[in-house]
Design an enzyme around this catalytic site. Structure first.
Site, PDB file in Angstrom:
ATOM      1  N   ASN A 233       9.078  18.732   8.630  1.00  0.00           N
ATOM      2  CA  ASN A 233       7.742  18.371   9.114  1.00  0.00           C
ATOM      3  C   ASN A 233       7.737  17.201  10.086  1.00  0.00           C
ATOM      4  O   ASN A 233       6.730  16.909  10.702  1.00  0.00           O
ATOM      5  CB  ASN A 233       6.822  18.065   7.926  1.00  0.00           C
ATOM      6  CG  ASN A 233       7.314  16.874   7.125  1.00  0.00           C
ATOM      7  OD1 ASN A 233       8.488  16.531   7.154  1.00  0.00           O
ATOM      8  ND2 ASN A 233       6.406  16.235   6.414  1.00  0.00           N
TER       9      ASN A 233
ATOM     10  N   GLN B 284     -15.379 -21.737  -2.643  1.00  0.00           N
ATOM     11  CA  GLN B 284     -14.914 -23.091  -2.965  1.00  0.00           C
ATOM     12  C   GLN B 284     -13.717 -23.361  -2.046  1.00  0.00           C
ATOM     13  O   GLN B 284     -12.621 -22.870  -2.289  1.00  0.00           O
ATOM     14  CB  GLN B 284     -14.486 -23.165  -4.442  1.00  0.00           C
ATOM     15  CG  GLN B 284     -14.099 -24.558  -4.887  1.00  0.00           C
ATOM     16  CD  GLN B 284     -13.345 -24.558  -6.230  1.00  0.00           C
ATOM     17  OE1 GLN B 284     -12.782 -23.548  -6.642  1.00  0.00           O
ATOM     18  NE2 GLN B 284     -13.328 -25.712  -6.881  1.00  0.00           N
TER      19      GLN B 284
ATOM     20  N   ARG C  26       1.056 -21.729 -11.777  1.00  0.00           N
ATOM     21  CA  ARG C  26       1.999 -21.447 -12.862  1.00  0.00           C
ATOM     22  C   ARG C  26       2.496 -19.999 -12.856  1.00  0.00           C
ATOM     23  O   ARG C  26       3.495 -19.676 -13.477  1.00  0.00           O
ATOM     24  CB  ARG C  26       1.331 -21.760 -14.225  1.00  0.00           C
ATOM     25  CG  ARG C  26       1.127 -23.240 -14.477  1.00  0.00           C
ATOM     26  CD  ARG C  26       0.174 -23.504 -15.639  1.00  0.00           C
ATOM     27  NE  ARG C  26      -1.232 -23.326 -15.270  1.00  0.00           N
ATOM     28  CZ  ARG C  26      -2.260 -23.502 -16.089  1.00  0.00           C
ATOM     29  NH1 ARG C  26      -2.044 -23.854 -17.336  1.00  0.00           N
ATOM     30  NH2 ARG C  26      -3.505 -23.336 -15.668  1.00  0.00           N
TER      31      ARG C  26
ATOM     32  N   ARG D 293       3.186  14.032  -4.612  1.00  0.00           N
ATOM     33  CA  ARG D 293       2.537  12.809  -4.124  1.00  0.00           C
ATOM     34  C   ARG D 293       1.578  13.034  -2.954  1.00  0.00           C
ATOM     35  O   ARG D 293       1.503  14.152  -2.404  1.00  0.00           O
ATOM     36  CB  ARG D 293       3.610  11.793  -3.717  1.00  0.00           C
ATOM     37  CG  ARG D 293       4.448  12.265  -2.544  1.00  0.00           C
ATOM     38  CD  ARG D 293       5.523  11.249  -2.209  1.00  0.00           C
ATOM     39  NE  ARG D 293       6.335  11.692  -1.094  1.00  0.00           N
ATOM     40  CZ  ARG D 293       6.120  11.360   0.182  1.00  0.00           C
ATOM     41  NH1 ARG D 293       5.120  10.558   0.512  1.00  0.00           N
ATOM     42  NH2 ARG D 293       6.902  11.822   1.141  1.00  0.00           N
TER      43      ARG D 293
ATOM     44  N   LEU E 196     -15.075 -17.606 -12.263  1.00  0.00           N
ATOM     45  CA  LEU E 196     -14.288 -18.550 -11.451  1.00  0.00           C
ATOM     46  C   LEU E 196     -12.932 -17.936 -11.104  1.00  0.00           C
ATOM     47  O   LEU E 196     -12.112 -17.678 -11.984  1.00  0.00           O
ATOM     48  CB  LEU E 196     -14.075 -19.852 -12.225  1.00  0.00           C
ATOM     49  CG  LEU E 196     -15.349 -20.553 -12.734  1.00  0.00           C
ATOM     50  CD1 LEU E 196     -14.988 -21.896 -13.373  1.00  0.00           C
ATOM     51  CD2 LEU E 196     -16.362 -20.739 -11.611  1.00  0.00           C
TER      52      LEU E 196
ATOM     53  N   ARG F 220      20.134  33.009  11.443  1.00  0.00           N
ATOM     54  CA  ARG F 220      21.419  32.353  11.183  1.00  0.00           C
ATOM     55  C   ARG F 220      22.500  33.146  11.910  1.00  0.00           C
ATOM     56  O   ARG F 220      22.270  34.295  12.299  1.00  0.00           O
ATOM     57  CB  ARG F 220      21.700  32.318   9.682  1.00  0.00           C
ATOM     58  CG  ARG F 220      21.876  33.690   9.097  1.00  0.00           C
ATOM     59  CD  ARG F 220      22.107  33.656   7.593  1.00  0.00           C
ATOM     60  NE  ARG F 220      22.422  34.983   7.106  1.00  0.00           N
ATOM     61  CZ  ARG F 220      21.974  35.480   5.971  1.00  0.00           C
ATOM     62  NH1 ARG F 220      21.176  34.777   5.200  1.00  0.00           N
ATOM     63  NH2 ARG F 220      22.344  36.684   5.593  1.00  0.00           N
TER      64      ARG F 220
ATOM     65  N   LYS G  82      -3.845 -15.689  -8.659  1.00  0.00           N
ATOM     66  CA  LYS G  82      -3.724 -15.300 -10.070  1.00  0.00           C
ATOM     67  C   LYS G  82      -4.713 -14.225 -10.502  1.00  0.00           C
ATOM     68  O   LYS G  82      -4.323 -13.234 -11.127  1.00  0.00           O
ATOM     69  CB  LYS G  82      -3.882 -16.535 -10.950  1.00  0.00           C
ATOM     70  CG  LYS G  82      -3.901 -16.184 -12.428  1.00  0.00           C
ATOM     71  CD  LYS G  82      -3.744 -17.378 -13.318  1.00  0.00           C
ATOM     72  CE  LYS G  82      -4.966 -18.248 -13.361  1.00  0.00           C
ATOM     73  NZ  LYS G  82      -4.815 -19.307 -14.371  1.00  0.00           N
TER      74      LYS G  82
ATOM     75  N   ASP H 263      -9.361 -15.429 -15.395  1.00  0.00           N
ATOM     76  CA  ASP H 263      -8.019 -15.113 -15.902  1.00  0.00           C
ATOM     77  C   ASP H 263      -8.054 -14.680 -17.366  1.00  0.00           C
ATOM     78  O   ASP H 263      -7.113 -14.915 -18.107  1.00  0.00           O
ATOM     79  CB  ASP H 263      -7.061 -16.295 -15.687  1.00  0.00           C
ATOM     80  CG  ASP H 263      -7.447 -17.545 -16.462  1.00  0.00           C
ATOM     81  OD1 ASP H 263      -8.516 -17.554 -17.101  1.00  0.00           O
ATOM     82  OD2 ASP H 263      -6.666 -18.519 -16.437  1.00  0.00           O
TER      83      ASP H 263
END
Ligand code: UD1
Ligand code: CA
Length: 463
Positions: free
Chosen positions: A385, A73, A16, A332, A9, A439, A23, A103
């Site tokens: 980039n 439901q 709450r 990452r 369920l 440079r 939840k 839960d």
């Protein structure tokens, strides 16, 4: 063999919790609560699972896909009403149905099997799983008659003073004969106080003509319900302790384990050391003798043997053997760092692959780049980039030396054995073996300073 099905369920909002997310989708150790339940059901004797969803149902449809069937439901009118939503899928079928609340993330597959086994050996029509809580507040209480047989479950808010003192509670797990379940579910009446159909009322309805038993749980914390963010932190603490213990018994050394969080699906080889304030979550794996932490965060990452990660983040990436990451590095978005690399202080590496023996020891950004072996990035090297609209690729060959404060303006290719002078802003490809200097030339004006008009300062710094 009797067919075994489960109903989970998960249609409620979870008022709450006071969170946006429904939840049962709330994460415990970065994984949605209901996913723990589904994963454990998949590893249990249960043949098929129906999840009842309603509030923000698309969150669950996306999360669980075709691993389960869904029953909808529309309006959340209580746990009894939620079970009834499965009737189109389950009514009239022979077998045993295990009902679980979405839960209770600490439930595990062994317990699920044990409950089903106990139910089938008992010839019960309904087995209610109970536990003893020192503080039973909020849970439905198990009311027994003078012979000790279960008569009813009374919800906390409906309890008399005497009933409130009962410490045996309803865990919200039931094993039930499926045909009986759908015979009695429609008979549940509306609880006027709450305006809901309580599944728990099925006990009082069935006890006249059916055989009802209970199954008492020993490790009560495994069936705690998570109703608010405090409960979520308690569940997380239990889970963290369980997982850390499992790894430690398997030969992983965890220093100050209360500060170390390891996700449910993480694999760690023996011989690994994890230092304080470290989290390793998602589908991560850590190889033999790696050292992780202190103060590091690893998520969906593969860390190969003998890697060291200190004070750093590694997300959605792979780090090969013997490489060191950190202190204060960020790897990452699909980076693959080769073996024997050094990714040092304040270096960010994104969506980049590197060959063996490459080093970026301090202050660099390397993004959308393919790097060969034995490349040295000087402090302050940047792959430029992003042109403000699109990301572009950089390709760097083998044995390349990139001087300090170099900008490589992508798209660009630096061939093998190139040397780039410090401070260069390189906009054109550099061929094999070349020295690139991009440079301005330095000018020294001899004996010139005395001509500069400069304010004079006395020794107090005043003009
Ligand atoms: C429920 C039990 C209580 C038990 C406790 C154990 C009832 C009436 N009470 O109380 O006896 O001790 O769990 O943790 O069953 N849900 C729906 N549709 C709804 C309402 C709820 O799918 O209309 C789902 C929720 O998403 C949740 C679960 O059912 O996952 C339980 O609902 P919750 O409101 O948390 O029940 P409790 O008050 O904890
Ligand atoms: Ca609950």
């Amino acid at each position: 063999m009797t067919k075994k099905r489960a109903i989970v369920l998960a249609a409620g909002k979870g008022t709450r919790m006071k969170t946006e997310l429904p939840k049962c989708a709330f994460p415990i150790l970065k994984k949605p609560m209901v996913e723990y339940i589904i994963e454990n059901l998949e590893h249990s004797v249960v043949d098929e699972t129906v999840v009842v969803i309603g509030h923000q149902r698309e969150v669950f449809e996306k999360m669980l896909g075709d691993r389960v069937s869904f029953a909808i439901q529309e309006a959340q009118q209580g746990t009894g009403h939620a079970c009834l939503a499965t009737s189109a899928l389950l009514e009239g079928k022979a077998g045993t149905t295990l009902i679980l609340l979405g839960d209770m993330p600490l439930i595990n597959n062994k317990l699920i099997n044990k409950i089903l086994n106990a139910h089938e050996n008992s010839n019960n029509d309904l087995t209610v799983v109970t536990a003893e809580f020192d503080n039973p507040k909020g849970y439905g209480r198990i009311v027994r008659n003078q012979y000790g047989r279960i008569q009813a479950i009374v919800e906390d808010a409906d309890c008399t003073k005497e009933q409130k003192a009962i410490k045996e509670i309803n865990t919200g797990i039931y094993a039930v004969d499926n045909e009986q379940l759908f015979r009695y579910l429609p008979q549940i009446e509306l609880n006027r106080r709450k305006g809901e159909y309580y599944l728990t009322d099925i006990v009082a309805l069935m006890q006249k003509d059916c055989h009802i038993g209970t199954f008492a749980m020993r490790d009560a914390y495994r069936v705690m319900g998570v109703n608010d963010l405090y409960n979520a932190s308690v569940a997380e603490k239990h889970l963290r302790e369980d997982i850390n213990k499992r790894h430690m018994l398997n030969g992983v050394s965890i220093i100050n384990p209360e500060t170390v969080t390891i996700g449910h699906n993480v694999t760690i080889d023996p011989g690994v050391t994890i230092h304080p304030n470290t989290t390793i979550t998602g589908d991560s794996a850590v190889g033999e003798n790696a050292v992780i932490g202190p103060n590091s965060e690893i998520h969906n990452a593969i860390i190969r043997p003998d890697v060291h990660v200190r004070h750093s983040l590694v997300f959605d990436s792979e780090v090969m053997e013997r490489t060191t990451v950190g202190p204060f590095a960020h790897v990452r978005s699909g980076a693959v760092i080769g073996p024997d690399n050094r990714i040092g202080n304040f270096v960010e590496i994104k969506k980049t692959t590197t060959g063996p023996n490459t080093k970026a020891a301090h202050l660099a950004y390397i993004g959308d780049t393919d790097v060969g072996h034995s490349v040295n990035f000087g402090a302050g090297s940047v792959t430029v980039n992003f042109d403000g609209v699109e990301k572009h690729k950089t390709t760097i060959g083998n044995d390349v030396f990139i001087g300090c404060n170099t900008n490589l303006i992508a798209p660009i290719t630096i061939d093998d054995n190139v040397f780039i002078a410090a401070g260069s802003t390189v906009t054109k490809n550099v061929p094999k073996g070349a020295l690139a200097i991009a440079r301005n030339k330095q000018i020294n004006k001899e004996d010139y300073v005395k001509h500069l008009i400069r304010p004079r300062h006395n020794h107090n710094g005043q003009k």
